[in-house]
Write a protein that holds these residues in place. Sequence first.
Motif, PDB file in Angstrom:
ATOM      1  N   GLN A 164       0.831  -1.201   0.000  1.00 14.83           N
ATOM      2  CA  GLN A 164       0.000   0.000   0.000  1.00 14.83           C
ATOM      3  C   GLN A 164       0.864   1.250   0.000  1.00 14.83           C
ATOM      4  O   GLN A 164       1.905   1.308   0.653  1.00 14.83           O
ATOM      5  N   SER A 165       0.445   2.237  -0.789  1.00 14.53           N
ATOM      6  CA  SER A 165       1.135   3.521  -0.862  1.00 14.53           C
ATOM      7  C   SER A 165       2.612   3.321  -1.221  1.00 14.53           C
ATOM      8  O   SER A 165       2.911   2.833  -2.306  1.00 14.53           O
ATOM      9  N   MET A 166       3.549   3.653  -0.335  1.00 10.30           N
ATOM     10  CA  MET A 166       4.953   3.410  -0.617  1.00 10.30           C
ATOM     11  C   MET A 166       5.188   1.950  -0.986  1.00 10.30           C
ATOM     12  O   MET A 166       5.999   1.625  -1.867  1.00 10.30           O
ATOM     13  N   GLY A 167       4.467   1.055  -0.324  1.00  9.50           N
ATOM     14  CA  GLY A 167       4.592  -0.369  -0.616  1.00  9.50           C
ATOM     15  C   GLY A 167       4.021  -0.752  -1.966  1.00  9.50           C
ATOM     16  O   GLY A 167       4.440  -1.753  -2.560  1.00  9.50           O
ATOM     17  N   ALA A 168       3.066   0.027  -2.476  1.00  2.00           N
ATOM     18  CA  ALA A 168       2.530  -0.223  -3.810  1.00  2.00           C
ATOM     19  C   ALA A 168       3.553   0.158  -4.875  1.00  2.00           C
ATOM     20  O   ALA A 168       3.716  -0.548  -5.883  1.00  2.00           O
ATOM     21  N   PHE A 169       4.252   1.268  -4.669  1.00  2.00           N
ATOM     22  CA  PHE A 169       5.337   1.635  -5.572  1.00  2.00           C
ATOM     23  C   PHE A 169       6.400   0.532  -5.578  1.00  2.00           C
ATOM     24  O   PHE A 169       6.943   0.176  -6.626  1.00  2.00           O
ATOM     25  N   ALA A 170       6.694  -0.001  -4.395  1.00  2.98           N
ATOM     26  CA  ALA A 170       7.667  -1.080  -4.279  1.00  2.98           C
ATOM     27  C   ALA A 170       7.173  -2.341  -4.976  1.00  2.98           C
ATOM     28  O   ALA A 170       7.958  -3.072  -5.586  1.00  2.98           O
ATOM     29  N   THR A 171       5.875  -2.592  -4.884  1.00  7.58           N
ATOM     30  CA  THR A 171       5.297  -3.761  -5.555  1.00  7.58           C
ATOM     31  C   THR A 171       5.504  -3.689  -7.058  1.00  7.58           C
ATOM     32  O   THR A 171       5.945  -4.651  -7.693  1.00  7.58           O
ATOM     33  N   TRP A 172       5.185  -2.542  -7.641  1.00 10.62           N
ATOM     34  CA  TRP A 172       5.405  -2.364  -9.074  1.00 10.62           C
ATOM     35  C   TRP A 172       6.887  -2.561  -9.424  1.00 10.62           C
ATOM     36  O   TRP A 172       7.229  -3.199 -10.442  1.00 10.62           O
ATOM     37  N   ALA A 173       7.763  -2.032  -8.583  1.00  9.49           N
ATOM     38  CA  ALA A 173       9.202  -2.085  -8.880  1.00  9.49           C
ATOM     39  C   ALA A 173       9.731  -3.512  -8.871  1.00  9.49           C
ATOM     40  O   ALA A 173      10.473  -3.911  -9.776  1.00  9.49           O
ATOM     41  N   ILE A 174       9.352  -4.311  -7.871  1.00 10.66           N
ATOM     42  CA  ILE A 174       9.917  -5.669  -7.814  1.00 10.66           C
ATOM     43  C   ILE A 174       9.209  -6.612  -8.774  1.00 10.66           C
ATOM     44  O   ILE A 174       9.808  -7.604  -9.203  1.00 10.66           O
ATOM     45  N   LEU A 175       7.977  -6.314  -9.151  1.00  8.05           N
ATOM     46  CA  LEU A 175       7.333  -7.129 -10.185  1.00  8.05           C
ATOM     47  C   LEU A 175       8.071  -6.976 -11.514  1.00  8.05           C
ATOM     48  O   LEU A 175       8.188  -7.931 -12.290  1.00  8.05           O
ATOM     49  N   ALA A 176       8.560  -5.769 -11.780  1.00  3.61           N
ATOM     50  CA  ALA A 176       9.326  -5.532 -13.009  1.00  3.61           C
ATOM     51  C   ALA A 176      10.760  -6.027 -12.877  1.00  3.61           C
ATOM     52  O   ALA A 176      11.340  -6.544 -13.832  1.00  3.61           O
ATOM     53  N   GLU A 177      11.337  -5.876 -11.673  1.00  5.71           N
ATOM     54  CA  GLU A 177      12.734  -6.259 -11.451  1.00  5.71           C
ATOM     55  C   GLU A 177      12.891  -7.775 -11.309  1.00  5.71           C
ATOM     56  O   GLU A 177      13.922  -8.337 -11.693  1.00  5.71           O
ATOM     57  N   HIS A 178      11.873  -8.435 -10.765  1.00  2.00           N
ATOM     58  CA  HIS A 178      11.924  -9.880 -10.526  1.00  2.00           C
ATOM     59  C   HIS A 178      10.697 -10.546 -11.149  1.00  2.00           C
ATOM     60  O   HIS A 178       9.834 -11.079 -10.438  1.00  2.00           O
ATOM     61  N   PRO A 179      10.595 -10.549 -12.457  1.00  2.00           N
ATOM     62  CA  PRO A 179       9.388 -11.046 -13.129  1.00  2.00           C
ATOM     63  C   PRO A 179       9.164 -12.545 -12.996  1.00  2.00           C
ATOM     64  O   PRO A 179       8.049 -13.023 -13.257  1.00  2.00           O
ATOM     65  N   SER A 210       6.902   2.749 -12.889  1.00  2.00           N
ATOM     66  CA  SER A 210       7.465   3.060 -14.191  1.00  2.00           C
ATOM     67  C   SER A 210       6.674   2.344 -15.278  1.00  2.00           C
ATOM     68  O   SER A 210       6.710   1.121 -15.358  1.00  2.00           O
ATOM     69  N   THR A 211       5.975   3.109 -16.095  1.00  2.00           N
ATOM     70  CA  THR A 211       5.217   2.496 -17.186  1.00  2.00           C
ATOM     71  C   THR A 211       6.155   1.805 -18.166  1.00  2.00           C
ATOM     72  O   THR A 211       5.813   0.756 -18.727  1.00  2.00           O
ATOM     73  N   ARG A 212       7.321   2.365 -18.369  1.00  2.00           N
ATOM     74  CA  ARG A 212       8.281   1.783 -19.304  1.00  2.00           C
ATOM     75  C   ARG A 212       8.757   0.420 -18.816  1.00  2.00           C
ATOM     76  O   ARG A 212       8.772  -0.555 -19.582  1.00  2.00           O
ATOM     77  N   LYS A 213       9.128   0.338 -17.546  1.00  2.00           N
ATOM     78  CA  LYS A 213       9.633  -0.922 -17.008  1.00  2.00           C
ATOM     79  C   LYS A 213       8.539  -1.981 -16.963  1.00  2.00           C
ATOM     80  O   LYS A 213       8.786  -3.159 -17.260  1.00  2.00           O
ATOM     81  N   VAL A 214       7.340  -1.573 -16.599  1.00  2.00           N
ATOM     82  CA  VAL A 214       6.236  -2.529 -16.511  1.00  2.00           C
ATOM     83  C   VAL A 214       5.874  -3.064 -17.895  1.00  2.00           C
ATOM     84  O   VAL A 214       5.645  -4.261 -18.083  1.00  2.00           O
ATOM     85  N   LYS A 215       5.835  -2.185 -18.870  1.00  2.00           N
ATOM     86  CA  LYS A 215       5.521  -2.608 -20.239  1.00  2.00           C
ATOM     87  C   LYS A 215       6.541  -3.615 -20.741  1.00  2.00           C
ATOM     88  O   LYS A 215       6.198  -4.599 -21.414  1.00  2.00           O
ATOM     89  N   LYS A 216       7.790  -3.411 -20.370  1.00  2.00           N
ATOM     90  CA  LYS A 216       8.873  -4.256 -20.872  1.00  2.00           C
ATOM     91  C   LYS A 216       8.981  -5.575 -20.117  1.00  2.00           C
ATOM     92  O   LYS A 216       9.184  -6.630 -20.741  1.00  2.00           O
ATOM     93  N   ALA A 217       8.850  -5.539 -18.794  1.00  2.00           N
ATOM     94  CA  ALA A 217       9.245  -6.697 -17.992  1.00  2.00           C
ATOM     95  C   ALA A 217       8.131  -7.421 -17.248  1.00  2.00           C
ATOM     96  O   ALA A 217       8.292  -8.592 -16.885  1.00  2.00           O
ATOM     97  N   LEU A 218       7.008  -6.758 -16.981  1.00  3.11           N
ATOM     98  CA  LEU A 218       5.985  -7.363 -16.135  1.00  3.11           C
ATOM     99  C   LEU A 218       5.419  -8.635 -16.755  1.00  3.11           C
ATOM    100  O   LEU A 218       5.041  -8.654 -17.926  1.00  3.11           O
ATOM    101  N   LYS A 219       5.346  -9.688 -15.946  1.00  2.00           N
ATOM    102  CA  LYS A 219       4.728 -10.944 -16.375  1.00  2.00           C
ATOM    103  C   LYS A 219       3.516 -11.300 -15.534  1.00  2.00           C
ATOM    104  O   LYS A 219       2.543 -11.866 -16.037  1.00  2.00           O
ATOM    105  N   ALA A 220       3.578 -11.010 -14.250  1.00  2.00           N
ATOM    106  CA  ALA A 220       2.535 -11.442 -13.324  1.00  2.00           C
ATOM    107  C   ALA A 220       1.256 -10.634 -13.486  1.00  2.00           C
ATOM    108  O   ALA A 220       1.298  -9.419 -13.692  1.00  2.00           O
TER     109      ALA A 220
END
Length: 252
Positions: free
Chosen positions: A143-158, A172-182
């Motif tokens: 949640q909040s800061m943790g939601a930003f972190a959620t997006w970041a590690i979903l892209a960093e650790h797909p 980051s829309t760019r990182k999510v578009k490129k790397a997100l799988k879940a």
Amino acid sequence: MLDQIPLENVALGKKDPSWMADFKAGEFKLGSKSMLFRLYSPQVEEGKTYPLVLWLHGVKGRGQDNQKQISAGNSHAPAFFSSAAVQEGFPAFILVPQCPGHKFWINFTNNRIRRPLKLAMTLLAHIAESLPIDATRVYVGGQSMGAFATWAILAEHPDVFAAGIPVAGGGSTRKVKKALKAPVWIFHGAADPIVRVARSRDMVEVLTLADKPHLYTEFPTGRHDIWPQVFAEPELIAWLSALRLELPKRRR
């Protein structure tokens, strides 16, 4: 007890709800670094493996008390996932690390993961190896800061998480578009004065255009603290429990 990490029962304060006693306290040490965390364990049957939910708290959960990350406004997710009603159909481990005071999970300028979140990921890997965790059913939310972190590690650790639940955040829309799988289920309040709802809408737009699996719930009058509404969503656990991570096949 985790391998080399002793877990302790924590005495309840006068105003603490009874469910908090089920979250044992630990300290993960890695060289000169350490991270406090709370862990809920389900009723484990020999020979079975279980899901794990990594929940990342908001700014007010930071500190060195190993308590704030599961109390007050940050209590809703731990209380929900550990409740008897949820555990009956979705018995799962719940890991809630605590970001140190005056630190952040990510760099909000470039959405890069900061040291506390890196350490939380190392802790997660240790727990996954030490306890009967189903590697195809590891989930992350925040949640909040943790939601930003959620997006970041979903892209960093797909290839780690089967699904994500970012609540009132952005990334980051760019990182999510490129790397997100879940698959993700995104929540935001339309009247959020702290994290603009446009942050989630931007993510939804990118995921839609990229044809990536997602759900989006926007509360028309919701402000920042939409946590009670999120965990009143009747389909959340059914959605989460149906998702599995496809692990790479081992070479013979």
